[in-house]
Design a protein around this motif. Structure first.
Motif, PDB file in Angstrom:
ATOM      1  N   SER A   1       7.711  10.536   1.059  1.00 36.16           N
ATOM      2  CA  SER A   1       8.772  10.988   0.173  1.00 36.16           C
ATOM      3  C   SER A   1       8.239  10.961  -1.253  1.00 36.16           C
ATOM      4  N   ILE A   2       8.158  12.127  -1.898  1.00 33.40           N
ATOM      5  CA  ILE A   2       7.653  12.183  -3.275  1.00 33.40           C
ATOM      6  C   ILE A   2       8.796  12.223  -4.288  1.00 33.40           C
ATOM      7  N   ALA A   3      10.015  12.357  -3.790  1.00 35.51           N
ATOM      8  CA  ALA A   3      11.228  12.311  -4.619  1.00 35.51           C
ATOM      9  C   ALA A   3      12.408  12.208  -3.667  1.00 35.51           C
ATOM     10  N   ASP A   4      13.569  11.843  -4.189  1.00 39.98           N
ATOM     11  CA  ASP A   4      14.774  11.836  -3.366  1.00 39.98           C
ATOM     12  C   ASP A   4      15.941  12.351  -4.207  1.00 39.98           C
ATOM     13  N   ARG A   5      17.123  12.359  -3.609  1.00 43.44           N
ATOM     14  CA  ARG A   5      18.344  12.827  -4.263  1.00 43.44           C
ATOM     15  C   ARG A   5      18.195  14.280  -4.730  1.00 43.44           C
ATOM     16  N   ALA A   6      17.435  15.067  -3.961  1.00 40.67           N
ATOM     17  CA  ALA A   6      17.191  16.466  -4.313  1.00 40.67           C
ATOM     18  C   ALA A   6      18.199  17.357  -3.598  1.00 40.67           C
ATOM     19  N   SER A   7      17.893  18.641  -3.493  1.00 40.70           N
ATOM     20  CA  SER A   7      18.747  19.596  -2.784  1.00 40.70           C
ATOM     21  C   SER A   7      17.903  20.338  -1.766  1.00 40.70           C
ATOM     22  N   ASN A   8      18.550  20.977  -0.796  1.00 41.84           N
ATOM     23  CA  ASN A   8      17.825  21.646   0.280  1.00 41.84           C
ATOM     24  C   ASN A   8      17.045  22.864  -0.197  1.00 41.84           C
ATOM     25  N   GLU A   9      17.385  23.371  -1.365  1.00 42.22           N
ATOM     26  CA  GLU A   9      16.591  24.394  -2.032  1.00 42.22           C
ATOM     27  C   GLU A   9      16.303  23.875  -3.433  1.00 42.22           C
ATOM     28  N   LEU A  10      15.063  24.089  -3.904  1.00 43.04           N
ATOM     29  CA  LEU A  10      14.658  23.565  -5.204  1.00 43.04           C
ATOM     30  C   LEU A  10      13.470  24.372  -5.698  1.00 43.04           C
ATOM     31  N   SER A  11      12.846  23.922  -6.764  1.00 36.98           N
ATOM     32  CA  SER A  11      11.638  24.583  -7.262  1.00 36.98           C
ATOM     33  C   SER A  11      10.723  23.549  -7.886  1.00 36.98           C
ATOM     34  N   VAL A  12       9.420  23.841  -7.882  1.00 33.64           N
ATOM     35  CA  VAL A  12       8.427  23.062  -8.611  1.00 33.64           C
ATOM     36  C   VAL A  12       7.589  24.052  -9.410  1.00 33.64           C
ATOM     37  N   SER A  13       7.567  23.883 -10.730  1.00 41.64           N
ATOM     38  CA  SER A  13       6.870  24.810 -11.624  1.00 41.64           C
ATOM     39  C   SER A  13       6.055  24.007 -12.621  1.00 41.64           C
ATOM     40  N   GLN A  14       4.919  24.576 -13.049  1.00 45.61           N
ATOM     41  CA  GLN A  14       4.140  23.903 -14.078  1.00 45.61           C
ATOM     42  C   GLN A  14       4.600  24.360 -15.453  1.00 45.61           C
ATOM     43  N   LEU A  15       4.823  23.379 -16.329  1.00 48.51           N
ATOM     44  CA  LEU A  15       5.212  23.662 -17.706  1.00 48.51           C
ATOM     45  C   LEU A  15       3.976  23.967 -18.541  1.00 48.51           C
ATOM     46  N   GLY A  16       4.195  24.532 -19.703  1.00 48.21           N
ATOM     47  CA  GLY A  16       3.089  24.880 -20.580  1.00 48.21           C
ATOM     48  C   GLY A  16       2.298  23.682 -21.061  1.00 48.21           C
ATOM     49  N   ASP A  17       2.895  22.485 -21.036  1.00 42.48           N
ATOM     50  CA  ASP A  17       2.175  21.287 -21.477  1.00 42.48           C
ATOM     51  C   ASP A  17       1.386  20.620 -20.358  1.00 42.48           C
ATOM     52  N   GLY A  18       1.352  21.258 -19.182  1.00 39.31           N
ATOM     53  CA  GLY A  18       0.550  20.741 -18.075  1.00 39.31           C
ATOM     54  C   GLY A  18       1.311  19.949 -17.049  1.00 39.31           C
ATOM     55  N   ARG A  19       2.521  19.488 -17.375  1.00 39.67           N
ATOM     56  CA  ARG A  19       3.315  18.727 -16.415  1.00 39.67           C
ATOM     57  C   ARG A  19       4.008  19.674 -15.421  1.00 39.67           C
ATOM     58  N   TYR A  20       4.388  19.111 -14.280  1.00 40.11           N
ATOM     59  CA  TYR A  20       5.111  19.866 -13.261  1.00 40.11           C
ATOM     60  C   TYR A  20       6.577  19.440 -13.276  1.00 40.11           C
ATOM     61  N   ALA A  21       7.471  20.420 -13.208  1.00 40.18           N
ATOM     62  CA  ALA A  21       8.908  20.147 -13.247  1.00 40.18           C
ATOM     63  C   ALA A  21       9.539  20.527 -11.917  1.00 40.18           C
ATOM     64  N   MET A  22      10.167  19.557 -11.266  1.00 40.56           N
ATOM     65  CA  MET A  22      10.966  19.810 -10.068  1.00 40.56           C
ATOM     66  C   MET A  22      12.417  19.990 -10.517  1.00 40.56           C
ATOM     67  N   ILE A  23      13.004  21.121 -10.159  1.00 37.76           N
ATOM     68  CA  ILE A  23      14.395  21.421 -10.515  1.00 37.76           C
ATOM     69  C   ILE A  23      15.221  21.426  -9.234  1.00 37.76           C
ATOM     70  N   PHE A  24      16.409  20.793  -9.263  1.00 37.92           N
ATOM     71  CA  PHE A  24      17.211  20.644  -8.055  1.00 37.92           C
ATOM     72  C   PHE A  24      18.646  20.301  -8.436  1.00 37.92           C
ATOM     73  N   GLN A  25      19.535  20.388  -7.449  1.00 35.99           N
ATOM     74  CA  GLN A  25      20.906  19.900  -7.608  1.00 35.99           C
ATOM     75  C   GLN A  25      20.935  18.461  -7.111  1.00 35.99           C
ATOM     76  N   MET A  26      21.382  17.549  -7.931  1.00 34.47           N
ATOM     77  CA  MET A  26      21.312  16.135  -7.560  1.00 34.47           C
ATOM     78  C   MET A  26      22.143  15.845  -6.305  1.00 34.47           C
ATOM     79  N   ASP A  27      21.520  15.182  -5.338  1.00 33.00           N
ATOM     80  CA  ASP A  27      22.174  14.779  -4.086  1.00 33.00           C
ATOM     81  C   ASP A  27      22.641  15.956  -3.239  1.00 33.00           C
ATOM     82  N   GLY A  28      22.056  17.110  -3.447  1.00 34.85           N
ATOM     83  CA  GLY A  28      22.366  18.273  -2.611  1.00 34.85           C
ATOM     84  C   GLY A  28      23.560  19.052  -3.081  1.00 34.85           C
ATOM     85  N   ILE A  29      24.717  18.413  -3.120  1.00 31.87           N
ATOM     86  CA  ILE A  29      25.956  19.053  -3.572  1.00 31.87           C
ATOM     87  C   ILE A  29      26.539  18.186  -4.678  1.00 31.87           C
TER      88      ILE A  29
END
Length: 409
Positions: free
Chosen positions: A296-324
């Motif tokens: 498990s690399i994260a929790d409290r995410a949603s069944n659909e999400l995204s992981v994108s790299q930001l311009g500063d080099g970090r990666y951002a996971m975007i999701f709806q907290m706890d699914g709904i």
């Protein structure tokens, strides 16, 4: 003769030193460009606002007028804010509504299909730039574009769609995940996933994608409510050709498991995507071949999400907290496999839930190829626990809403 030989050797040594200096200089320059400007996993300076022009793009009164899912696939394969602004984008929807709305009310009975798509020209949210598509049966009635037809599928199953991408190592064919689902008859959530498939659309195909291929995959984990999971919730194409800032040549595929909405990740070279034995899963310390050991690399995410790299080099996971929930969350990391930091709240969707008594928001995700540098366009879905009553009362509620995250330097 000896002096000439020494002079020749000295010249070679000098050339080697010059080449080494150039290499070190280039390497250092490269490291400076790729190294995160901000190493914090707890902080990001940003502002966020409603992206009304995008939300209104999907507020329609004829034909397609509602759907969830909202994965976006740049057809040129460049999934970053550096993407060609004149390129084409395929938008994936799962359950979709087709019908007519007049004066804010349904003008006739609507039809629900399990999936549909939109075709976008360019990156501007103009209604003339987008068209919506579904299949039709022999009676010209609306039908899903993707219907399970794999060796493991059974009559009555249908597809909910996961993420997808244009595979530049496979002739730009589109690969997308389809979850094989059955109806269970239960009251609240009357559906259950029973399998995971890859749907392959040949490059250059147009809806209704009659030449699609479907492959059963082994990437569905059946078990207890705490352990059941599947891969395809998000895709990160971390290759140079896809526009990645720190490319390593791998395709990262994220999955979600259990009631705690734990996120898992697998990786494979894009050209090997159909060679399932070559897939590797992150166990928290290393990449190994056993899917059931995925950490498990994260929790409290949603069944659909995204992981994108930001311009500063970090990666951002975007999701709806706890699914709904009303909260759109973000976690930061230095690598695609994590570890990801704590949840950073970026938006409260409560205002969108005031349109009906039992509305819910879910499945937030970012769309890098539709974003400008320094920004992330983010969507989330709106649905209802009293779906059919709310459609009759307010048929336009079931559509994506968009926000724009603007990152401060």
């Amino acid at each position: 003769m000896k002096k000439q030989r020494h002079a020749f050797l000295d010249l070679n040594v000098t050339l080697l030193l010059i080449m080494l200096a150039i290499f070190i200089s280039c390497s250092n320059s490269n490291e400076k460009r790729l190294a995160p400007k901000n190493t914090s996993l707890t902080e990001l300076k940003f502002t966020v606002r409603e992206a009304d022009s995008w939300s209104n793009l999907f507020k329609r009164t004829s034909g397609w007028f509602g759907g969830d899912g909202i994965f976006t696939i740049p057809l040129n394969g460049i999934d970053s804010s550096e993407s060609d602004s004149a390129g084409e984008t395929l938008v994936l929807f799962s359950d979709s509504l087709i019908g007519e709305i007049n004066n804010g009310k349904l003008d006739s009975p609507f039809v629900m299909v399990n999936n549909s798509v939109a075709w976008m020209e360019g990156h501007e949210p103009g209604k003339s730039n987008i068209s919506f598509h579904w299949a039709e049966n022999e009676k010209n009635a609306p039908q899903s574009l993707f219907i399970p037809n794999t060796p493991n599928s059974k009559p009555g199953e249908y597809f909910w769609l996961g993420d997808g991408f244009a595979n530049q190592e496979k002739n730009n064919d589109i690969y997308l995940f389809g979850y094989r689902v059955i109806t269970t008859g239960e009251e609240a959530f009357n559906f259950k996933e029973v399998g995971n498939a890859l749907i392959v659309i040949p490059s250059g195909s147009k809806p209704p994608f009659k030449s699609q291929r479907q492959l059963d995959t082994p990437f569905y984990i059946e078990g207890t409510p705490e352990s059941t999971g599947s891969f395809g919730a998000a895709i990160l194409v971390n290759t140079k050709d896809a526009g990645a800032f720190s490319p390593d040549g791998y395709l990262y595929v994220y999955g979600v498991r259990g009631q705690r909405k734990e996120v898992m990740v697998a990786r494979v070279k894009p050209g090997d995507i159909e060679k399932f034995h070559l897939w590797r899963f992150w166990d928290g310390a290393d990449w190994q071949s056993d899917m059931h050991k995925a950490a498990s690399i994260a929790d409290r995410a949603s069944n659909e999400l995204s992981v994108s790299q930001l311009g500063d080099g970090r990666y951002a996971m975007i999701f709806q907290m706890d699914g709904i929930a009303s909260t759109v969350g973000m976690r930061l990391s230095h690598s695609p496999e994590g570890p990801f930091g704590p949840i950073i709240t970026i938006w409260d969707a409560s205002a969108d839930l005031s349109e009906g008594k039992q509305l819910i928001s879910y499945n937030a995700k970012a769309h890098p190829n539709l974003s400008k540098p320094g920004e992330l366009l983010i969507s989330y879905n709106i649905n209802s626990f009293d779906f059919f009553a709310d459609v009759e009362e307010s048929p336009n509620f079931y559509r994506p809403r968009f926000i724009l995250l603007e990152i401060e330097e």
